[in-house]
Design an enzyme around this catalytic site. Sequence first.
Site, PDB file in Angstrom:
ATOM      1  N   ARG A 125       0.434  -1.121   0.152  1.00 43.66           N
ATOM      2  CA  ARG A 125       0.311  -0.061  -0.376  1.00 43.66           C
ATOM      3  C   ARG A 125       0.424   1.165   0.175  1.00 43.66           C
ATOM      4  NH1 ARG A 125      -4.622  -0.450   3.582  1.00 43.66           N
ATOM      5  NH2 ARG A 125      -5.308  -1.630   2.072  1.00 43.66           N
ATOM      6  N   TYR A 126       1.687   1.194   0.464  1.00 45.16           N
ATOM      7  CA  TYR A 126       3.155   2.430   0.806  1.00 45.16           C
ATOM      8  C   TYR A 126       3.477   2.031   0.449  1.00 45.16           C
ATOM      9  CZ  TYR A 126       0.369   3.723   5.401  1.00 45.16           C
ATOM     10  OH  TYR A 126      -0.957   2.868   5.855  1.00 45.16           O
ATOM     11  N   ARG A 129       7.167  -0.148   2.154  1.00 41.96           N
ATOM     12  CA  ARG A 129       7.175  -1.224   2.939  1.00 41.96           C
ATOM     13  C   ARG A 129       5.575  -2.065   2.795  1.00 41.96           C
ATOM     14  NH1 ARG A 129       5.405   3.932   5.086  1.00 41.96           N
ATOM     15  NH2 ARG A 129       4.179   4.669   6.096  1.00 41.96           N
ATOM     16  N   CYS A 138      -3.549 -18.387  14.814  1.00 40.94           N
ATOM     17  CA  CYS A 138      -2.673 -17.506  16.279  1.00 40.94           C
ATOM     18  C   CYS A 138      -2.700 -17.715  17.779  1.00 40.94           C
ATOM     19  CB  CYS A 138      -3.975 -15.591  16.757  1.00 40.94           C
ATOM     20  SG  CYS A 138      -3.286 -14.625  15.225  1.00 40.94           S
ATOM     21  N   CYS A 142      -8.477 -13.113  19.298  1.00 39.79           N
ATOM     22  CA  CYS A 142      -8.750 -11.416  19.407  1.00 39.79           C
ATOM     23  C   CYS A 142     -10.551 -11.643  19.000  1.00 39.79           C
ATOM     24  CB  CYS A 142      -8.218 -10.183  19.171  1.00 39.79           C
ATOM     25  SG  CYS A 142      -6.276 -10.853  19.890  1.00 39.79           S
ATOM     26  N   ARG A 147      -8.783  -9.219  10.657  1.00 38.42           N
ATOM     27  CA  ARG A 147      -9.048  -9.986   9.830  1.00 38.42           C
ATOM     28  C   ARG A 147      -9.759 -11.549  10.167  1.00 38.42           C
ATOM     29  NH1 ARG A 147      -2.595  -9.037   9.737  1.00 38.42           N
ATOM     30  NH2 ARG A 147      -2.957  -7.112   8.348  1.00 38.42           N
ATOM     31  N   ASP A 306     -11.638  -0.724  13.668  1.00 35.20           N
ATOM     32  CA  ASP A 306     -12.197  -0.710  12.004  1.00 35.20           C
ATOM     33  C   ASP A 306     -13.180  -1.675  11.565  1.00 35.20           C
ATOM     34  OD1 ASP A 306      -9.951   0.157  10.953  1.00 35.20           O
ATOM     35  OD2 ASP A 306      -8.783  -2.665  11.216  1.00 35.20           O
ATOM     36  N   ASP A 343      -7.442   4.263  10.120  1.00 33.02           N
ATOM     37  CA  ASP A 343      -7.423   2.979   9.219  1.00 33.02           C
ATOM     38  C   ASP A 343      -8.227   3.443   8.168  1.00 33.02           C
ATOM     39  OD1 ASP A 343      -5.575   1.653   7.564  1.00 33.02           O
ATOM     40  OD2 ASP A 343      -4.697   0.145   8.790  1.00 33.02           O
ATOM     41  N   LYS A 350      -2.948   4.754   6.755  1.00 35.11           N
ATOM     42  CA  LYS A 350      -3.182   5.047   8.537  1.00 35.11           C
ATOM     43  C   LYS A 350      -3.807   6.387   8.302  1.00 35.11           C
ATOM     44  CE  LYS A 350      -1.074   1.002  10.476  1.00 35.11           C
ATOM     45  NZ  LYS A 350      -0.925   0.332   9.129  1.00 35.11           N
TER      46      LYS A 350
HETATM   47  C1  LIG Z   1       0.243  -0.364   9.057  1.00 31.51           C
HETATM   48  C2  LIG Z   1       0.667  -1.144   7.975  1.00 31.51           C
HETATM   49  C3  LIG Z   1       2.130  -0.663   7.499  1.00 31.51           C
HETATM   50  C4  LIG Z   1       3.048   0.007   8.099  1.00 31.51           C
HETATM   51  O1  LIG Z   1       2.780   1.051   8.824  1.00 31.51           O
HETATM   52  P1  LIG Z   1       3.547   2.079   8.987  1.00 31.51           P
HETATM   53  O2  LIG Z   1       3.187   3.325   9.590  1.00 31.51           O
HETATM   54  O3  LIG Z   1       5.222   2.571   8.626  1.00 31.51           O
HETATM   55  O4  LIG Z   1       3.648   1.411  10.152  1.00 31.51           O
HETATM   56  C5  LIG Z   1       2.536  -1.351   6.161  1.00 31.51           C
HETATM   57  N1  LIG Z   1       1.274  -1.710   5.416  1.00 31.51           N
HETATM   58  C6  LIG Z   1      -0.193  -1.891   5.202  1.00 31.51           C
HETATM   59  C7  LIG Z   1      -0.976  -2.611   4.439  1.00 31.51           C
HETATM   60  C8  LIG Z   1      -0.446  -1.943   6.824  1.00 31.51           C
HETATM   61  O5  LIG Z   1      -1.821  -1.599   6.697  1.00 31.51           O
END
Ligand SMILES: *Cc1c(COP(=O)(O)O)cnc(C)c1O
Length: 438
Positions: A125-126, A129, A138, A142, A147, A306, A343, A350
Amino acid sequence: MQETIIYNDKQKKIVKKMNSDAVISQWKDWKWQLRHSVLDIDTFEKLLGIKFDADEKNVLIKTIAKFPLSITPYYLSLINVDDLKDDPIFKQAFPSPHELELSSCDRTDPLSEDTDSPVRGITHRYPDRVLFHISNICAMYCRHCTRKRKVSDVVSILDKNEILEGIEYIKNNRNIRDVLLSGGDPLMLSDENLDWILTNLREIPHVEVIRIGTRMPVVLPYRITNELVEMLKKHHPVWINTHFNHPREITESSRKALARLADAGFPLGNQSVLLSGVNDCPRIMKKLVHKLVMNRVRPYYLYQCDLSEGLSHFRTPVGKGIEIMENLIGHTSGFAVPTYVIDAPGGGGKIPVMPNYIISWSTNKVILRNFEGVITTYKEPDSYKTVFCDRNCQKCSLQLKVDDAEEYKATGISKLLSDFDKTDSLIPENTERVDRRI
Ligand SMILES: *Cc1c(COP(=O)(O)O)cnc(C)c1O
């Protein structure tokens, strides 16, 4: 506050009710804990010496047919049977009939993690990362899991080849510098399998950091063995994020697990979820963050609950989160304050939210307020030489003298702020106004 001593009377009582003669070394063996996890209502009743009435039980059985139940004997031993209905441990671990209620805003994949998935198991998404779902089980399920529909579902288990495909995807995308192992709980994998995945990831030159998201320190602290820690250490820098929601979850055993991780050099963070009836209280949250920092855990995120299916009874208004942030910022150590995030449904990622501190603004003054309500003025500098940035860093007086600096591409609001990009507005697709123009 009552403390749980390792293998206390309550824990001994649970073991006895299992008709087991397990000794303390077995109780502290994570595999023993997993083998003896509570998976059905009958066992839950038996081990805690309680009884639900027949109607209630029927609904509970239906609920766990849809969203599975699993509680480790350790986490079970933290439940306060005398105050069951209001117990924060019970509420996080034991199904509520409300989970079957559908609310109009519920979605099965509220964060569009599947839509943003280029290969199975990866959410990208980002820009720099990815989330890598290497496990879908798990130690404890929870009740507030985002999920919920996927955990324990056999269809979403990755096999070895699929994990290799995920690794291959990361290898082929040079802008991925941070890999977040998630799940399920990655620490449900054996040390050997985890070592294999980490070794493969470490061979990728552009992967700078690896993060592990795990709830083991909370629900099964005995998983944090010396062997696990020694193995993980080989793959530094590894950051670990855990998930405490209530101060009562911080026990002698979880403290030991956290100390072991911190001593081995893993920076520790915590992600809490704001949950109605569990931690939607400024005093509880303050106590929690204080206990976390005493254990070298930095509160990282506080999540707004969520819009996943079956969570409506856990949701609070966003105002509750803002109120909690108002009670933390300034009132306690800066590093004890998490970032409160929503989110965004639909995969927007986020979004941080907090109280407003800027009251007003003119060309030369900013009017701010602090946590005490003091209203104050920050005078902007009389002379500030604005540097027009054309992205020509060679000619700039500021010295970014590193040859491995990333090529900088502005997106979003930072693009609007930049000098080198001529974009001056971001316009959503399909506005009626734009449609009329064509
Ligand atoms: C939360 C998340 C991350 C990591 O986000 P940070 O703000 O860097 O902790 C990366 N990918 C996805 C899809 C996420 O939901």
